[in-house]
Design a protein around this motif. Structure first.
Motif, PDB file in Angstrom:
ATOM      1  N   ALA A  70       0.858  -1.164   0.037  1.00  0.00           N
ATOM      2  CA  ALA A  70      -0.112   0.008   0.067  1.00  0.00           C
ATOM      3  C   ALA A  70       0.749   1.467  -0.063  1.00  0.00           C
ATOM      4  CB  ALA A  70      -0.717   0.094   1.052  1.00  0.00           C
ATOM      5  N   GLU A  71       2.007   1.286   0.775  1.00  0.00           N
ATOM      6  CA  GLU A  71       2.824   2.318   0.777  1.00  0.00           C
ATOM      7  C   GLU A  71       3.413   2.524  -0.652  1.00  0.00           C
ATOM      8  OE1 GLU A  71       5.357   0.961   3.968  1.00  0.00           O
ATOM      9  OE2 GLU A  71       4.130   2.046   5.553  1.00  0.00           O
ATOM     10  N   LYS A  72       3.750   1.294  -1.185  1.00  0.00           N
ATOM     11  CA  LYS A  72       4.528   1.570  -2.470  1.00  0.00           C
ATOM     12  C   LYS A  72       3.646   2.014  -3.463  1.00  0.00           C
ATOM     13  CE  LYS A  72       7.130  -1.063  -5.915  1.00  0.00           C
ATOM     14  NZ  LYS A  72       7.599  -2.582  -6.146  1.00  0.00           N
ATOM     15  N   LEU A  73       2.132   1.708  -3.516  1.00  0.00           N
ATOM     16  CA  LEU A  73       1.501   2.222  -4.196  1.00  0.00           C
ATOM     17  C   LEU A  73       1.169   3.673  -4.243  1.00  0.00           C
ATOM     18  CD1 LEU A  73      -1.837  -0.071  -4.100  1.00  0.00           C
ATOM     19  CD2 LEU A  73      -0.357   0.087  -6.315  1.00  0.00           C
ATOM     20  N   ARG A  74       1.343   4.138  -2.889  1.00  0.00           N
ATOM     21  CA  ARG A  74       1.308   5.747  -2.814  1.00  0.00           C
ATOM     22  C   ARG A  74       2.262   6.295  -3.268  1.00  0.00           C
ATOM     23  NH1 ARG A  74      -2.214   7.868  -3.408  1.00  0.00           N
ATOM     24  NH2 ARG A  74      -3.562   7.557  -1.642  1.00  0.00           N
ATOM     25  N   ALA A  75       3.528   5.677  -3.108  1.00  0.00           N
ATOM     26  CA  ALA A  75       4.743   6.277  -3.596  1.00  0.00           C
ATOM     27  C   ALA A  75       4.895   6.505  -4.972  1.00  0.00           C
ATOM     28  CB  ALA A  75       6.091   5.429  -3.161  1.00  0.00           C
ATOM     29  N   LEU A  76       4.190   5.571  -5.649  1.00  0.00           N
ATOM     30  CA  LEU A  76       4.093   5.469  -7.260  1.00  0.00           C
ATOM     31  C   LEU A  76       3.322   6.525  -7.805  1.00  0.00           C
ATOM     32  CD1 LEU A  76       4.013   1.648  -7.938  1.00  0.00           C
ATOM     33  CD2 LEU A  76       5.790   3.351  -8.590  1.00  0.00           C
ATOM     34  N   ASP A  77       1.976   6.803  -7.156  1.00  0.00           N
ATOM     35  CA  ASP A  77       1.310   7.875  -7.447  1.00  0.00           C
ATOM     36  C   ASP A  77       0.589   8.770  -6.269  1.00  0.00           C
ATOM     37  OD1 ASP A  77      -0.784   9.550  -8.685  1.00  0.00           O
ATOM     38  OD2 ASP A  77      -1.557   7.927  -9.727  1.00  0.00           O
ATOM     39  N   ASP A  78       0.939   9.864  -5.970  1.00  0.00           N
ATOM     40  CA  ASP A  78       0.372  10.678  -5.137  1.00  0.00           C
ATOM     41  C   ASP A  78      -1.230  10.911  -5.047  1.00  0.00           C
ATOM     42  OD1 ASP A  78       2.679  11.068  -3.865  1.00  0.00           O
ATOM     43  OD2 ASP A  78       3.227  13.007  -4.805  1.00  0.00           O
ATOM     44  N   ASP A  79      -1.639  10.527  -6.494  1.00  0.00           N
ATOM     45  CA  ASP A  79      -3.007  11.063  -6.544  1.00  0.00           C
ATOM     46  C   ASP A  79      -3.946   9.671  -6.689  1.00  0.00           C
ATOM     47  OD1 ASP A  79      -2.629  13.766  -6.724  1.00  0.00           O
ATOM     48  OD2 ASP A  79      -2.134  13.581  -8.872  1.00  0.00           O
ATOM     49  N   GLN A  80      -3.319   8.536  -6.616  1.00  0.00           N
ATOM     50  CA  GLN A  80      -4.150   7.216  -6.650  1.00  0.00           C
ATOM     51  C   GLN A  80      -5.094   7.132  -5.664  1.00  0.00           C
ATOM     52  OE1 GLN A  80      -3.958   4.350  -8.864  1.00  0.00           O
ATOM     53  NE2 GLN A  80      -5.938   4.103  -7.634  1.00  0.00           N
ATOM     54  N   CYS A  81      -6.267   6.924  -5.992  1.00  0.00           N
ATOM     55  CA  CYS A  81      -7.454   6.682  -4.928  1.00  0.00           C
ATOM     56  C   CYS A  81      -7.437   5.167  -4.528  1.00  0.00           C
ATOM     57  CB  CYS A  81      -8.563   7.067  -5.663  1.00  0.00           C
ATOM     58  SG  CYS A  81     -10.070   6.916  -4.664  1.00  0.00           S
ATOM     59  N   MET A  82      -7.346   5.059  -3.220  1.00  0.00           N
ATOM     60  CA  MET A  82      -7.238   3.993  -2.452  1.00  0.00           C
ATOM     61  C   MET A  82      -8.621   3.817  -1.371  1.00  0.00           C
ATOM     62  SD  MET A  82      -3.308   2.525  -1.969  1.00  0.00           S
ATOM     63  CE  MET A  82      -2.660   4.137  -1.474  1.00  0.00           C
ATOM     64  N   VAL A  83      -9.045   2.746  -1.310  1.00  0.00           N
ATOM     65  CA  VAL A  83     -10.215   2.404  -0.236  1.00  0.00           C
ATOM     66  C   VAL A  83      -9.653   1.174   0.496  1.00  0.00           C
ATOM     67  CG1 VAL A  83     -12.533   2.208   0.367  1.00  0.00           C
ATOM     68  CG2 VAL A  83     -11.761   3.800  -1.582  1.00  0.00           C
ATOM     69  N   PHE A  84      -9.614   1.311   1.825  1.00  0.00           N
ATOM     70  CA  PHE A  84      -9.148  -0.042   2.398  1.00  0.00           C
ATOM     71  C   PHE A  84     -10.816  -0.525   2.849  1.00  0.00           C
ATOM     72  CE2 PHE A  84      -4.870   0.468   4.587  1.00  0.00           C
ATOM     73  CZ  PHE A  84      -4.406   0.926   3.231  1.00  0.00           C
ATOM     74  N   PHE A  85     -10.646  -1.922   3.123  1.00  0.00           N
ATOM     75  CA  PHE A  85     -11.972  -2.641   3.736  1.00  0.00           C
ATOM     76  C   PHE A  85     -11.497  -3.672   4.571  1.00  0.00           C
ATOM     77  CE2 PHE A  85     -11.383  -4.564  -0.552  1.00  0.00           C
ATOM     78  CZ  PHE A  85     -11.772  -5.836  -0.057  1.00  0.00           C
ATOM     79  N   SER A  86     -11.925  -4.035   5.730  1.00  0.00           N
ATOM     80  CA  SER A  86     -11.722  -4.895   6.472  1.00  0.00           C
ATOM     81  C   SER A  86     -12.854  -5.240   7.563  1.00  0.00           C
ATOM     82  CB  SER A  86     -10.361  -4.093   7.453  1.00  0.00           C
ATOM     83  OG  SER A  86      -9.900  -5.201   8.653  1.00  0.00           O
ATOM     84  N   ASP A  87     -12.434  -6.340   8.252  1.00  0.00           N
ATOM     85  CA  ASP A  87     -13.406  -6.731   9.350  1.00  0.00           C
ATOM     86  C   ASP A  87     -12.943  -6.375  10.547  1.00  0.00           C
ATOM     87  OD1 ASP A  87     -11.320  -8.412   9.460  1.00  0.00           O
ATOM     88  OD2 ASP A  87     -12.210 -10.245   9.030  1.00  0.00           O
ATOM     89  N   SER A  88     -11.919  -5.537  10.852  1.00  0.00           N
ATOM     90  CA  SER A  88     -11.358  -5.015  11.767  1.00  0.00           C
ATOM     91  C   SER A  88     -11.172  -3.443  11.666  1.00  0.00           C
ATOM     92  CB  SER A  88     -10.202  -5.688  12.203  1.00  0.00           C
ATOM     93  OG  SER A  88      -9.339  -4.948  13.190  1.00  0.00           O
TER      94      SER A  88
END
Length: 237
Positions: A70-88
């Motif tokens: 996830a950190e690598k994705l952010r480093a590759l693109d400052d504008d990348q839209c990410m949504v986390f989903f989890s049972d916690s």
């Protein structure tokens, strides 16, 4: 068309997210192509070849390699839209550290998940927002919901006022138009007026819209209608 990626090692939650997104966006007439990944390495490899507008990342256990991805994705693109989903809730802090656009808890509470994603689409991808189709003499036209300022009914004619000042007329009843929209941003504040609450600047005994136009509120229901508007504002936070 939106290009979406879902990455989750657990099949059940992966399917839950996929089914939710396809159902939501088919209902809202939003075109989206969804790619599903079980492993983060496969997602990262594909990321080099294909642009994704939104990436949904599932977290269920402490896996340093997934957090690093996830950190690598952010480093590759400052504008990348990410949504986390989890049972916690324990990955919520990490989602903030990588500037994720949202955090969804499983099992999904549909009303909250829909509100979050609709806000996200309107804010980040207005061109993919819901739209209202009108039929005119020689053509059909789709008006994005965001572009609608308010609608006004006069003698079985509904006038659709846009943000840019354009006005379209259709022969229909405002009741029927309101039912077809099915979107929380639209409020029937008076018998002849339906406003888009996205564009409200101020409210007292009338709604003042962003363009400076005042729209009346139904007499005897000022408090109730203002409460609906205030609740809408709360849901946008």
């Amino acid at each position: 068309m939106l290009r979406i990626a879902i990455c989750d090692e657990q099949g059940n939650s992966r399917r839950e997210m996929y089914d939710f997104l396809t159902d939501l966006w088919s209902k809202d007439h939003i075109q989206a192509a969804i790619r599903v990944f079980e492993e983060m390495n496969n997602l990262l490899e594909q990321y080099k070849k294909e642009e994704f507008q939104i990436i949904f990342l599932g977290f269920h256990a402490d896996k340093p390699e997934k957090v690093q991805a996830a950190e690598k994705l952010r480093a590759l693109d400052d504008d990348q839209c990410m949504v986390f989903f989890s049972d916690s809730r324990k990955f919520a802090l990490k989602s903030q550290e990588v500037y994720a656009s949202g955090y969804l808890l499983l099992p999904l509470e549909r009303s909250k998940a829909e509100a979050l994603l609709c806000r996200l689409i309107r804010r980040e991808f207005p061109q993919a927002d819901k739209s209202f189709e009108i039929k005119m003499k020689k053509e059909c036209r789709r008006i994005p919901y965001h572009d609608i300022l308010y609608m006004e009914s006069q003698n079985r004619i509904v006038m659709i006022h846009q943000l840019d000042g354009a006005v379209y007329q259709i022969y229909d009843k405002l009741n029927r138009v309101e039912q077809s929209l099915k979107d929380s941003r639209f409020l029937r504040c008076q018998q002849s007026f339906l406003i888009n609450m996205e564009h409200v600047k101020e409210v007292n005994t009338k709604f003042l819209l962003a363009t400076g136009i005042s729209i009346p509120i139904r007499r005897g229901q000022v408090r109730q209608i203002r409460d609906i508007y205030y609740q809408y504002l709360m849901n946008q936070k």
